[in-house]
Write a protein that holds these residues in place. Structure first.
Motif, PDB file in Angstrom:
ATOM      1  N   LEU A 135       0.825  -1.206   0.000  1.00 26.32           N
ATOM      2  CA  LEU A 135       0.000   0.000   0.000  1.00 26.32           C
ATOM      3  C   LEU A 135       0.861   1.258   0.000  1.00 26.32           C
ATOM      4  CD1 LEU A 135      -2.715  -0.892   2.688  1.00 26.32           C
ATOM      5  CD2 LEU A 135      -2.981  -0.928   0.211  1.00 26.32           C
ATOM      6  N   ARG A 187      -0.748  -0.468  -4.246  1.00 25.04           N
ATOM      7  CA  ARG A 187      -2.178  -0.176  -4.118  1.00 25.04           C
ATOM      8  C   ARG A 187      -2.395   1.174  -3.448  1.00 25.04           C
ATOM      9  NH1 ARG A 187      -4.583  -5.233  -4.380  1.00 25.04           N
ATOM     10  NH2 ARG A 187      -6.579  -4.126  -4.538  1.00 25.04           N
ATOM     11  N   ASP A 188      -3.558   1.757  -3.718  1.00 25.59           N
ATOM     12  CA  ASP A 188      -3.943   3.054  -3.151  1.00 25.59           C
ATOM     13  C   ASP A 188      -2.863   4.106  -3.396  1.00 25.59           C
ATOM     14  OD1 ASP A 188      -6.042   1.537  -2.315  1.00 25.59           O
ATOM     15  OD2 ASP A 188      -5.615   1.694  -0.174  1.00 25.59           O
ATOM     16  N   THR A 190      -1.339   7.433  -4.614  1.00 29.57           N
ATOM     17  CA  THR A 190      -1.923   8.776  -4.768  1.00 29.57           C
ATOM     18  C   THR A 190      -0.946   9.793  -5.352  1.00 29.57           C
ATOM     19  OG1 THR A 190      -1.322   9.305  -2.472  1.00 29.57           O
ATOM     20  CG2 THR A 190      -3.538   8.408  -2.859  1.00 29.57           C
ATOM     21  N   GLU A 242      -4.877   3.102  -8.226  1.00 32.13           N
ATOM     22  CA  GLU A 242      -5.587   4.066  -7.384  1.00 32.13           C
ATOM     23  C   GLU A 242      -6.511   3.310  -6.442  1.00 32.13           C
ATOM     24  OE1 GLU A 242      -7.512   7.093  -9.628  1.00 32.13           O
ATOM     25  OE2 GLU A 242      -5.749   7.527 -10.858  1.00 32.13           O
ATOM     26  N   ARG A 243      -7.036   4.014  -5.458  1.00 33.45           N
ATOM     27  CA  ARG A 243      -7.999   3.379  -4.553  1.00 33.45           C
ATOM     28  C   ARG A 243      -9.212   2.941  -5.377  1.00 33.45           C
ATOM     29  NH1 ARG A 243      -9.130   3.410   0.983  1.00 33.45           N
ATOM     30  NH2 ARG A 243      -7.286   4.697   1.347  1.00 33.45           N
TER      31      ARG A 243
END
Length: 597
Positions: A135, A187-188, A190, A242-243
């Motif tokens: 993450l 993951r996630d 930003t 992205e999320r």
């Protein structure tokens, strides 16, 4: 569920390796039974990473399913041990895609760091593509959490007799040759993919993060992780996601369709799956030795047994163990197939040897193919020679059986057809003037009736010749008693009897000669078939071996350039030494003669 050329897809994942209460790992029997049925090459994709980072979702996506591997929506780790899902490969014909979802690393409730490293090692050892799921970003903290990579040399050996962490200087090269390709799934994510104000790709983002930090010691865990990733994995790939949805929605991820997810995430997930499908290679061992599902099962059992015994898995020992188990089984299955199919297709006796030979050649070819597909690292064709010997024996026994069945039926037909004539002879019907001519007519009629009998097989003439030879004295007795014939005529008839007997004997000898010539031809064709299929397999393995060497070479060239840019002269020289040795091996591999039976 029959795995192979065509099989029913697994409806859900099952546990491959389970964690026992005492901390030991155990291979699950049901999973072994499923893998044991897969005789196709396998593409094995394993996912590892910290718990609760969405690993299972990616695996379900690769399986083309909404649900399957447990996702969970709490802080509790759902996956325990290693779970497996086998599905037909979406793009590679006659291949099976094996998805392995591993227990989340760093579970605070579990608190067993040693167990985590073994889970990580098993994923590396079994897979052809290793997906590391994390993450946020790839930073020092992320690299610290991936310290398992830096510990691989302490938990995996190339040679069985090498000491922990003290193998030959080219251990990293040996690892690189057999280790899977590495995919980092962030993951996630930003951040903007930019470096020095310029856009970069996800791959460039990963490679930049793996640059060794001059300010840190090379023994610093972060630098060790960086260098290990660069040293052990020839192919490295990165994907950022992205999320997928809002935190509220993500609690019900298993219920969400693509329409419920963020458009960019869906696109990124599809690109990820497309890459895995097209770029993940079939699982191989060192030297381009291909692995099937049943071989994967043996590998899993071998590695788990080694770890459970307190020892360190050895790549060479795994190959030796796999070869011994797999080749013994391959011989048995090939011979069993031959016996079964010959029993089904051969109706004894055959009319000619050629008929039996044709059936034998067809089934033997398939039997050899079964062995070739299942055999593994058959050094100097020891097991294939054993197969050849056993098939020759089986065929030889069938040839004998074919002849005996023919003789049995032919003798029965002789008794039936010549019975009435023998009764007439016993009654003395032909012991009179002119009796010999009538006997010859009756005997010829019986011979023609016998020859019209169906299904007597290839030995019918031999049996007839033996019978006529055995009864020749009866004819001579009748001839001698026939007072209607002069002495000269009797002599002519006696010579005719001898001539007919000689012709019949020569005819039998000619038939036997044809049978023996056919058997010699069968043996030659058998040898040629063994050699042809062996050559094809060895060429495939040599091709994969050359690809393996080339892949490693390209990675070393790339690493040498990068090391020079980073001012790591010693590392650059080390890479050059590895390159030189690989170049020599590549040259040697092109000149290796094909071992022939």
């Amino acid at each position: 569920m029959a795995f192979g050329g065509s099989y029913a897809e697994m409806s859900a994942p099952i546990c491959l390796i389970n964690n026992m209460p005492d901390g030991k790992m155990v291979v699950c029997k049901e999973a072994m039974q499923i893998l044991d049925q897969i005789t196709q090459p396998v593409v094995v994709v394993a996912v590892v990473g910290l718990y609760r980072t969405g690993k299972s979702y990616l695996m379900n996506r690769l399986a083309g399913k909404q649900t399957g591997f447990a996702l969970g929506s709490t802080i509790e780790s759902k996956t325990k041990g290693i779970w497996m899902w086998c599905v037909p490969h979406p793009q590679k014909k006659d291949h099976t895609l094996v998805l392995l979802d591993t227990e989340g690393l760093g579970d605070v409730e579990k608190g067993d760091e040693k167990h985590d490293i073994w889970i990580f090692c098993m994923a590396v050892l079994l897979s052809s593509t290793l997906v590391y799921n994390s993450l946020g970003t790839i930073d020092n903290t992320a690299l610290e959490k991936l310290h398992y990579v830096a510990e691989l040399t302490e938990h995996i050996k190339v040679k069985s007799n090498s000491q922990n962490g003290k193998e030959t200087y080219n251990t990293s090269t040996e690892f690189m040759r057999v280790f899977p390709s590495f995919v980092w799934a962030v993951r996630d994510f930003t951040l903007q993919l930019e470096l020095n104000g310029k856009p970069i790709t996800a791959d460039e983002y990963l490679e930049n993060a793996l640059k060794l930090k001059p300010g840190d010691s090379l023994n610093d865990i972060r630098n060790k992780t960086r260098s290990s990733l660069r040293d052990f994995f020839a192919v490295r790939k990165c994907f950022v996601f992205e999320r997928p949805a809002s935190p509220k929605k993500m609690k019900d991820m298993e219920m969400l369709t693509d329409a419920d997810l963020e458009k960019d995430f869906v696109e990124q997930a599809n690109i990820f799956c497309s890459y895995i499908y097209s770029s993940s290679k079939p699982k191989t061992m060192r030297g381009g030795l291909g692995v099937t599902g049943r071989m994967l099962a043996t590998l899993a059992q071998t590695y788990v047994d080694t770890i459970s015994s307190g020892q360190i898995p050895s790549l060479d020992s795994a190959v030796e163990s796999l070869a011994r188990i797999q080749n013994t089984r391959a011989v048995t299955e090939a011979v069993d197939f031959y016996r079964s199919e010959m029993t089904k297709k051969v109706k004894f006796p055959t009319k000619t040897q050629q008929e039996l030979s044709d059936i034998h050649a067809e089934i033997e070819k398939d039997s050899i193919s079964i062995f070739i597909r299942s055999s593994f690292n058959d050094v100097e064709q020891k097991y294939q020679k054993e197969l050849q010997t056993q098939l020759e024996h089986e065929y030889g026994e069938l040839v004998k059986q074919n002849k005996e069945e023919s003789r049995k039926l032919s003798r029965s037909a002789i008794s039936r057809v010549f019975g009435p004539l023998e009764e007439e002879v016993k009654e003395g019907i032909y012991m009179r003037p002119g009796g010999y001519s009538d006997f010859c007519i009756a005997q010829e009629a019986a011979v023609q009736q016998y020859k019209q009998e169906e299904g007597l097989g290839l030995m019918s003439e031999e049996v007839l010749a033996a019978y006529l030879s055995e009864k020749s004295d009866i004819g001579r007795s009748i001839l001698a008693a026939d007072s209607s014939l002069t002495e000269a005529e009797q002599k002519i008839q006696d010579e005719k009897i001898q001539k007919d007997a000689l012709e019949q004997q020569n005819k039998c000898l000619e038939e036997e000669k044809k049978i023996q010539e056919q058997l010699i031809l069968d043996q030659q064709k058998s040898h040629e078939e063994h050699v042809e299929q062996l050559k094809n397999k060895m060429e495939e393995e040599r091709t994969r071996n050359r690809e393996e060497i080339q892949r490693t070479l390209e990675a070393h060239y790339k690493e040498q350039i990068q090391s020079m840019k980073e001012g790591l002269e010693e590392r650059s020289r080390f890479m050059q030494m590895q390159i030189d040795r690989l170049q020599q091996e590549k040259c040697n591999s092109n000149n290796v003669p094909c071992l022939i039976l």
